[in-house]
Design a protein around this motif. Structure first.
Motif, PDB file in Angstrom:
ATOM      1  N   GLU A 147       0.775  -1.278   0.085  1.00  0.00           N
ATOM      2  CA  GLU A 147      -0.016  -0.053   0.081  1.00  0.00           C
ATOM      3  C   GLU A 147       0.788   1.316   0.058  1.00  0.00           C
ATOM      4  O   GLU A 147       0.468   2.134  -0.631  1.00  0.00           O
ATOM      5  CB  GLU A 147      -1.071  -0.003   1.175  1.00  0.00           C
ATOM      6  CG  GLU A 147      -1.758   1.379   1.350  1.00  0.00           C
ATOM      7  CD  GLU A 147      -2.589   2.069   0.491  1.00  0.00           C
ATOM      8  OE1 GLU A 147      -2.726   2.859   0.332  1.00  0.00           O
ATOM      9  OE2 GLU A 147      -3.208   0.810  -0.397  1.00  0.00           O
ATOM     10  N   GLN A 149       3.128   1.866  -1.475  1.00  0.00           N
ATOM     11  CA  GLN A 149       4.139   2.120  -2.805  1.00  0.00           C
ATOM     12  C   GLN A 149       3.012   2.453  -3.664  1.00  0.00           C
ATOM     13  O   GLN A 149       3.470   2.698  -4.802  1.00  0.00           O
ATOM     14  CB  GLN A 149       4.957   0.695  -3.472  1.00  0.00           C
ATOM     15  CG  GLN A 149       5.768   0.137  -2.326  1.00  0.00           C
ATOM     16  CD  GLN A 149       6.476  -1.063  -2.775  1.00  0.00           C
ATOM     17  OE1 GLN A 149       7.225  -0.927  -3.828  1.00  0.00           O
ATOM     18  NE2 GLN A 149       6.581  -1.949  -2.133  1.00  0.00           N
ATOM     19  N   VAL A 150       1.675   2.462  -3.562  1.00  0.00           N
ATOM     20  CA  VAL A 150       0.877   2.750  -4.534  1.00  0.00           C
ATOM     21  C   VAL A 150       0.832   4.033  -5.162  1.00  0.00           C
ATOM     22  O   VAL A 150       0.845   4.138  -6.355  1.00  0.00           O
ATOM     23  CB  VAL A 150      -0.836   2.634  -3.774  1.00  0.00           C
ATOM     24  CG1 VAL A 150      -1.860   3.205  -4.695  1.00  0.00           C
ATOM     25  CG2 VAL A 150      -1.131   0.982  -3.586  1.00  0.00           C
ATOM     26  N   ALA A 151       1.089   5.197  -4.584  1.00  0.00           N
ATOM     27  CA  ALA A 151       1.189   6.313  -5.084  1.00  0.00           C
ATOM     28  C   ALA A 151       2.386   6.682  -5.977  1.00  0.00           C
ATOM     29  O   ALA A 151       2.138   7.336  -7.070  1.00  0.00           O
ATOM     30  CB  ALA A 151       1.167   7.483  -3.794  1.00  0.00           C
ATOM     31  N   PRO A 161      -4.286   6.789  -8.599  1.00  0.00           N
ATOM     32  CA  PRO A 161      -3.607   5.826  -7.301  1.00  0.00           C
ATOM     33  C   PRO A 161      -4.799   4.769  -7.013  1.00  0.00           C
ATOM     34  O   PRO A 161      -4.559   3.422  -6.765  1.00  0.00           O
ATOM     35  CB  PRO A 161      -3.654   6.751  -6.166  1.00  0.00           C
ATOM     36  CG  PRO A 161      -2.980   7.914  -6.828  1.00  0.00           C
ATOM     37  CD  PRO A 161      -4.073   7.899  -7.822  1.00  0.00           C
ATOM     38  N   ALA A 162      -6.189   5.149  -7.202  1.00  0.00           N
ATOM     39  CA  ALA A 162      -7.201   3.891  -6.722  1.00  0.00           C
ATOM     40  C   ALA A 162      -7.164   2.743  -8.032  1.00  0.00           C
ATOM     41  O   ALA A 162      -7.516   1.732  -7.346  1.00  0.00           O
ATOM     42  CB  ALA A 162      -8.535   4.801  -7.054  1.00  0.00           C
ATOM     43  N   ARG A 165      -4.395   0.687  -6.472  1.00  0.00           N
ATOM     44  CA  ARG A 165      -4.657   0.103  -5.203  1.00  0.00           C
ATOM     45  C   ARG A 165      -5.716  -1.048  -5.338  1.00  0.00           C
ATOM     46  O   ARG A 165      -5.413  -2.118  -4.818  1.00  0.00           O
ATOM     47  CB  ARG A 165      -5.271   1.192  -4.296  1.00  0.00           C
ATOM     48  CG  ARG A 165      -5.555   0.592  -3.003  1.00  0.00           C
ATOM     49  CD  ARG A 165      -6.131   1.756  -1.981  1.00  0.00           C
ATOM     50  NE  ARG A 165      -5.103   2.763  -2.043  1.00  0.00           N
ATOM     51  CZ  ARG A 165      -4.977   4.088  -2.251  1.00  0.00           C
ATOM     52  NH1 ARG A 165      -6.141   4.325  -3.287  1.00  0.00           N
ATOM     53  NH2 ARG A 165      -4.068   4.872  -1.933  1.00  0.00           N
ATOM     54  N   GLN A 166      -6.467  -1.004  -6.391  1.00  0.00           N
ATOM     55  CA  GLN A 166      -7.291  -2.048  -6.630  1.00  0.00           C
ATOM     56  C   GLN A 166      -6.668  -3.241  -7.080  1.00  0.00           C
ATOM     57  O   GLN A 166      -6.903  -4.400  -6.814  1.00  0.00           O
ATOM     58  CB  GLN A 166      -8.330  -1.674  -7.653  1.00  0.00           C
ATOM     59  CG  GLN A 166      -9.348  -2.705  -8.095  1.00  0.00           C
ATOM     60  CD  GLN A 166     -10.431  -1.986  -9.297  1.00  0.00           C
ATOM     61  OE1 GLN A 166     -10.105  -1.150  -9.823  1.00  0.00           O
ATOM     62  NE2 GLN A 166     -11.605  -2.637  -9.328  1.00  0.00           N
ATOM     63  N   VAL A 168      -3.540  -4.102  -6.264  1.00  0.00           N
ATOM     64  CA  VAL A 168      -2.649  -4.684  -5.231  1.00  0.00           C
ATOM     65  C   VAL A 168      -3.560  -5.279  -4.420  1.00  0.00           C
ATOM     66  O   VAL A 168      -3.500  -6.443  -3.869  1.00  0.00           O
ATOM     67  CB  VAL A 168      -2.071  -3.587  -4.369  1.00  0.00           C
ATOM     68  CG1 VAL A 168      -1.521  -4.027  -3.015  1.00  0.00           C
ATOM     69  CG2 VAL A 168      -0.901  -2.897  -5.372  1.00  0.00           C
ATOM     70  N   GLU A 169      -4.846  -4.644  -3.811  1.00  0.00           N
ATOM     71  CA  GLU A 169      -5.708  -5.346  -3.060  1.00  0.00           C
ATOM     72  C   GLU A 169      -6.389  -6.584  -3.715  1.00  0.00           C
ATOM     73  O   GLU A 169      -6.489  -7.586  -2.758  1.00  0.00           O
ATOM     74  CB  GLU A 169      -7.015  -4.492  -2.822  1.00  0.00           C
ATOM     75  CG  GLU A 169      -6.384  -3.160  -1.830  1.00  0.00           C
ATOM     76  CD  GLU A 169      -7.675  -2.372  -1.516  1.00  0.00           C
ATOM     77  OE1 GLU A 169      -8.540  -2.332  -2.124  1.00  0.00           O
ATOM     78  OE2 GLU A 169      -7.149  -1.202  -0.776  1.00  0.00           O
TER      79      GLU A 169
END
Length: 199
Positions: A147, A149-151, A161-162, A165-166, A168-169
């Motif tokens: 998380e 590292q997302v940005a 970023p969303a 993030r999606q 990664v999650e």
């Protein structure tokens, strides 16, 4: 001679059983029941092996999820009596065995902190961003490290970023049998998904 013959028979019998029959039986069962795992959990793309679910790789681009550090080494080609750092060398799985008073460990931690800061990451640094695993080959990182590292990844890929993030999650793995280990993220799997995402 009365003792030699039974001893030779037992030697041949147990050599055949434990040296041939048992290994072949275990291999056959493994290939039939768990073919992917028995062959190294290899990850292929377009018919080409690009990695393994079990062995980390050294991703350094800002576009990718970074793995945890590796302490593996290899023989120095200039002087075979010495070793050099060789991250994620599967032929030399090992931890660093560096203690808290080690100057080399202090320098490595300082470099990792500087790399974290220079990448523009201001969040608290997760432990697995600095420390190596016992094997030096860990292919997973914590969801907290992912998380964080997302940005950076989103900026490097010029996507929201969303969206990162999606991805990664969707690759967060829970505890094994809801009991063993900690939640984790497979770095190679996420990075492949990021490339499929585009940008």
């Amino acid at each position: 001679m009365s003792h030699l013959r039974p001893a030779l028979v037992l030697l041949v019998l147990f050599t055949a059983l434990t040296g041939l029959a048992y290994p072949y039986a275990v291999t056959a069962i493994g290939q039939a029941a768990f073919p992917t795992e028995a062959n190294g959990s290899l990850v292929t793309e377009n018919g080409r092996v690009i990695g393994s679910d079990l062995i980390g790789q050294n991703f350094t681009s800002a576009r990718y999820l970074w793995p945890r550090p590796s302490a593996t080494s290899a023989a120095d080609s200039q002087d075979p009596s010495k070793t050099i750092d060789a991250p994620y060398n599967a032929a030399a799985s090992t931890g660093s065995n560096l203690g808290p008073t080690s100057q080399k460990l202090a320098e490595r931690l300082k470099e990792a902190i500087e790399a974290w800061r220079s990448a523009g990451l201001s969040t608290p640094i997760p432990g697995d961003a600095l420390t190596t695993s016992a094997s030096g080959l860990d292919p997973h990182i914590s969801p907290v490290y992912a998380e964080a590292q997302v940005a950076r990844i989103a900026a490097a890929r010029n996507v929201p970023p969303a969206k990162v993030r999606q991805v990664v999650e969707s690759f967060i793995e829970g505890r094994t049998f809801e009991l063993f280990g900690e939640p984790r993220v497979n770095v190679l799997r996420v990075n492949r998904a990021l490339d499929r995402m585009g940008s």
